[in-house]
Design an enzyme around this catalytic site. Structure first.
Site, PDB file in Angstrom:
ATOM      1  N   LYS A 118      47.438  60.501  41.682  1.00 46.95           N
ATOM      2  CA  LYS A 118      47.495  60.530  40.270  1.00 46.95           C
ATOM      3  C   LYS A 118      48.481  61.616  39.797  1.00 46.95           C
ATOM      4  CE  LYS A 118      46.394  62.334  36.810  1.00 46.95           C
ATOM      5  NZ  LYS A 118      47.442  62.762  35.774  1.00 46.95           N
ATOM      6  N   GLY A 150      47.686  72.533  40.220  1.00 41.27           N
ATOM      7  CA  GLY A 150      47.689  72.862  38.541  1.00 41.27           C
ATOM      8  C   GLY A 150      47.081  74.160  38.066  1.00 41.27           C
ATOM      9  N   SER A 151      46.670  74.033  36.928  1.00 40.63           N
ATOM     10  CA  SER A 151      46.318  75.285  36.458  1.00 40.63           C
ATOM     11  C   SER A 151      44.964  75.584  36.959  1.00 40.63           C
ATOM     12  CB  SER A 151      46.032  75.130  34.882  1.00 40.63           C
ATOM     13  OG  SER A 151      44.998  74.028  34.616  1.00 40.63           O
ATOM     14  N   GLY A 175      41.636  73.536  37.941  1.00 40.52           N
ATOM     15  CA  GLY A 175      41.248  73.585  39.303  1.00 40.52           C
ATOM     16  C   GLY A 175      39.761  73.761  39.546  1.00 40.52           C
ATOM     17  N   GLU A 229      45.647  74.263  44.676  1.00 38.81           N
ATOM     18  CA  GLU A 229      46.787  75.219  44.643  1.00 38.81           C
ATOM     19  C   GLU A 229      47.012  75.498  43.207  1.00 38.81           C
ATOM     20  OE1 GLU A 229      48.549  76.691  46.907  1.00 38.81           O
ATOM     21  OE2 GLU A 229      49.633  77.554  45.175  1.00 38.81           O
ATOM     22  N   CYS A 248      54.774  77.978  39.948  1.00 38.20           N
ATOM     23  CA  CYS A 248      53.818  78.854  39.985  1.00 38.20           C
ATOM     24  C   CYS A 248      54.129  80.186  40.706  1.00 38.20           C
ATOM     25  CB  CYS A 248      52.560  78.017  40.869  1.00 38.20           C
ATOM     26  SG  CYS A 248      53.192  76.991  41.907  1.00 38.20           S
ATOM     27  N   GLU A 294      48.877  83.815  33.087  1.00 34.98           N
ATOM     28  CA  GLU A 294      49.994  83.108  33.426  1.00 34.98           C
ATOM     29  C   GLU A 294      50.498  82.391  32.108  1.00 34.98           C
ATOM     30  OE1 GLU A 294      49.319  79.519  35.903  1.00 34.98           O
ATOM     31  OE2 GLU A 294      51.120  80.031  36.839  1.00 34.98           O
TER      32      GLU A 294
HETATM   33  P1  ADP Z   1      49.318  71.923  33.777  1.00 31.00           P
HETATM   34  O1  ADP Z   1      48.948  72.817  33.081  1.00 31.00           O
HETATM   35  O2  ADP Z   1      50.223  72.012  35.058  1.00 31.00           O
HETATM   36  O3  ADP Z   1      49.753  70.537  33.025  1.00 31.00           O
HETATM   37  P2  ADP Z   1      46.603  70.806  34.655  1.00 31.00           P
HETATM   38  O4  ADP Z   1      45.869  71.413  35.550  1.00 31.00           O
HETATM   39  O5  ADP Z   1      46.233  70.642  33.114  1.00 31.00           O
HETATM   40  O6  ADP Z   1      48.220  71.765  34.533  1.00 31.00           O
HETATM   41  O7  ADP Z   1      47.282  69.601  35.352  1.00 31.00           O
HETATM   42  C1  ADP Z   1      47.601  69.295  36.703  1.00 31.00           C
HETATM   43  C2  ADP Z   1      47.205  67.905  36.976  1.00 31.00           C
HETATM   44  O8  ADP Z   1      45.821  67.840  36.715  1.00 31.00           O
HETATM   45  C3  ADP Z   1      47.749  66.691  36.126  1.00 31.00           C
HETATM   46  O9  ADP Z   1      48.243  65.588  36.836  1.00 31.00           O
HETATM   47  C4  ADP Z   1      46.556  66.190  35.072  1.00 31.00           C
HETATM   48  O10 ADP Z   1      46.675  65.049  34.500  1.00 31.00           O
HETATM   49  C5  ADP Z   1      45.401  66.566  36.085  1.00 31.00           C
HETATM   50  N1  ADP Z   1      44.111  66.866  35.462  1.00 31.00           N
HETATM   51  C6  ADP Z   1      44.008  67.399  34.350  1.00 31.00           C
HETATM   52  N2  ADP Z   1      42.475  67.597  33.992  1.00 31.00           N
HETATM   53  C7  ADP Z   1      41.938  67.133  35.129  1.00 31.00           C
HETATM   54  C8  ADP Z   1      40.727  66.662  35.264  1.00 31.00           C
HETATM   55  N3  ADP Z   1      39.700  67.358  34.510  1.00 31.00           N
HETATM   56  N4  ADP Z   1      40.457  66.242  36.376  1.00 31.00           N
HETATM   57  C9  ADP Z   1      41.296  65.830  37.282  1.00 31.00           C
HETATM   58  N5  ADP Z   1      42.611  65.968  37.176  1.00 31.00           N
HETATM   59  C10 ADP Z   1      42.967  66.487  36.001  1.00 31.00           C
END
Ligand code: ADP
Length: 480
Positions: A159, A212-213, A217, A234, A268, A369
């Protein structure tokens, strides 16, 4: 495809629509997982060296496609040409590296405590891996996750980030061209709360690897805990560069500028704090401001562009809000601090390289961040204070020190609480054959890249073979 809804991929450089993708939901995720689960039964039995050969071919195809992928990345994600090429190169390196792993995947053999008995441990694949990736390394990060997952014999449902779906689709199409059998890698485009969450919740996905964030996470780990899934996280960073009074300042300025403003600060590992010995504080400020003001903003595909756009409007607004926060907190804005709107830049999402000085270590701009081209200078009196400030954050990803004193360099290597430490370099520049990841809130103890990545995508199995012809009992006192 169950969904009929779509979403657009938009260029952050110009606002133009680059493509339209299906907005997948739980039903689409369910189908993708079922396909990957069925494909696993064959894929796990393909000899690992053969799986490695497919990755080797994939690396060759990526080399062939490097220029095209680089160009698409400057348009879809926004980073400048040189960095986009580096992103693709990282995927090439990772694919070659993990291709070789197909002929290693080492386990251990050990003596048995009993006669006529053979002991060994082997790595075994786990099943369908759910891969959730961000947009800032749209080709490199998928390769960090898919290459080790696949060579180990798992299948994958990817995804990718909703901001860079076209690059992810190219990545998966090229894997198919390299010979990855149908069903082994499935992709579901769409949003995190929908497709991402459905993947995390799916009972047939025993492993989730997520970049991601921090906040997302935690949500991912919390949801996955309900089914005791393996989770690799990560997350963020607030990486500090220490500049001591004996540093080569030209080198430090170059390293800081590259680490703080490269990829518009959207790494990051970006250098978002600079911790400076007071003896060189004034001089470093002058040189950094001059370097930042020389940088040219523009679309990533144009020669001569130093800084591309940030990923979208929400990011632009978030970055700008941190400028207001920094000013309110009483830090001194040295340069930048505004959205760039001159000429064609108004069509995209551009932010001027921004430097704050005179920050207290506890200020929000020195703790949170920002994920933009903003860095914050913090003066310190000596080495011990520098280490204390560097460690005084919730994250622990990257760290750096500029010094010519070997004793201090070694102390920093020992004492900086981070997964990565650079000596006389900025905070970025990871190589694929070393572990990548962080301590504290940056993750949950796992690493990607290097041999360590295999631990995320395999289970250890211990095997005991008794060829004595009788029942021998371990730990039971008998004459041997
Ligand atoms: P960023 O700030 O880098 O956009 P996110 O953590 O929001 O960071 O997103 C990183 C990834 O996680 C993206 O592919 C996003 O679609 C996915 N994502 C966001 N929310 C969720 C969730 N609740 N469950 C699973 N994946 C998610």
């Amino acid at each position: 495809m169950a969904t009929t809804e779509t979403f657009d991929s938009i260029s952050p450089a110009t606002g133009e629509v680059l493509g339209t993708l299906p907005r997948s939901g739980a039903e689409d995720v369910g189908r993708a997982v079922a396909t990957a689960k069925a494909a696993y039964e064959d894929w796990r039995l393909v000899p690992a060296p053969r799986r490695g050969e497919i990755l080797f071919r994939f690396a060759q195809i990526l080399e062939r496609e490097k220029a095209a992928l680089t160009d698409l990345m400057t348009r879809e994600m926004g980073k400048v040409k040189a960095e986009a090429g580096g992103d693709v190169q990282e995927a090439i390196d990772m694919s070659y590296y993990m291709a070789g792993e197909g002929r290693r995947l080492w386990g251990q053999t050990t003596p048995s405590e009993l006669r006529d008995k053979f002991n060994m441990s082997v790595r075994v694949p786990i099943g369908v891996v759910g891969v959730i990736t961000p947009w800032n390394f749209p080709i490199a990060i998928p390769s960090w996750k898919l290459a080790p997952a696949l060579v180990a014999g798992n299948t994958v449902v990817l995804k990718p980030a909703e901001d860079t779906p076209l690059l992810a689709q190219r990545f998966v199409d090229l894997l198919a061209e390299a010979g990855v059998p149908e069903g082994v890698v499935e992709v579901v485009h769409g949003f995190g709360e929908e497709a991402g969450k459905a993947l995390v919740d799916h009972p047939d996905v025993p492993v989730i690897t997520f970049t991601g964030s921090r906040e997302t996470g935690i949500a991912v780990a919390t949801a996955a805990a309900q089914q005791l899934k393996h989770v690799h996280l990560e997350l963020g960073g607030k990486n500090g560069v220490i500049v001591m009074e004996d540093a080569d300042l030209d080198l430090a300025v170059e390293g800081i500028t590259w680490s703080a403003f490269g990829t518009s600060g959207q790494r990051c590992t970006a250098a978002s704090r600079v911790i400076v010995h007071e003896a060189v504080y004034a001089e470093l400020q002058t040189r950094l401001v001059a370097a930042a003001e020389r940088m040219r903003l523009g679309p990533g595909w144009e020669d001569g562009t130093d800084i591309g756009p940030v990923i979208n409007r929400a990011a632009l607004e978030k970055i700008d809000s941190y400028t207001a926060i920094g000013k309110d907190e009483g830090a001194k804005l040295l340069t930048g601090g505004e959205i760039a709107t001159d000429g064609d830049l108004a069509r995209g999402f551009y932010y001027r390289p921004t430097i704050f000085a005179d920050a207290e270590p506890g200020m929000r701009i020195a703790q949170e961040e920002i994920f933009g081209p903003t860095t914050t200078l913090i003066p310190v009196k000596d080495f011990d204070e520098a280490i204390r400030v560097a460690n005084g954050i919730r994250y622990g990803l990257s760290s750096a020190i500029f010094t010519r004193d070997v004793n201090r360099a070694f102390r920093a290597m020992r004492d900086l609480q981070a997964g990565i430490t650079y000596v006389n370099a900025g905070t970025i520049g990871a190589e694929v054959h070393l572990p990548f990841g962080g301590t504290k809130d940056t993750g949950n103890g796992h690493r990607e890249a290097g041999q360590a990545a295999l631990d995320v995508f395999t289970e250890w199995k211990s095997i005991y073979v008794d060829y004595s012809g009788k029942l021998q009992k371990a730990q039971i006192d008998t004459a041997t």
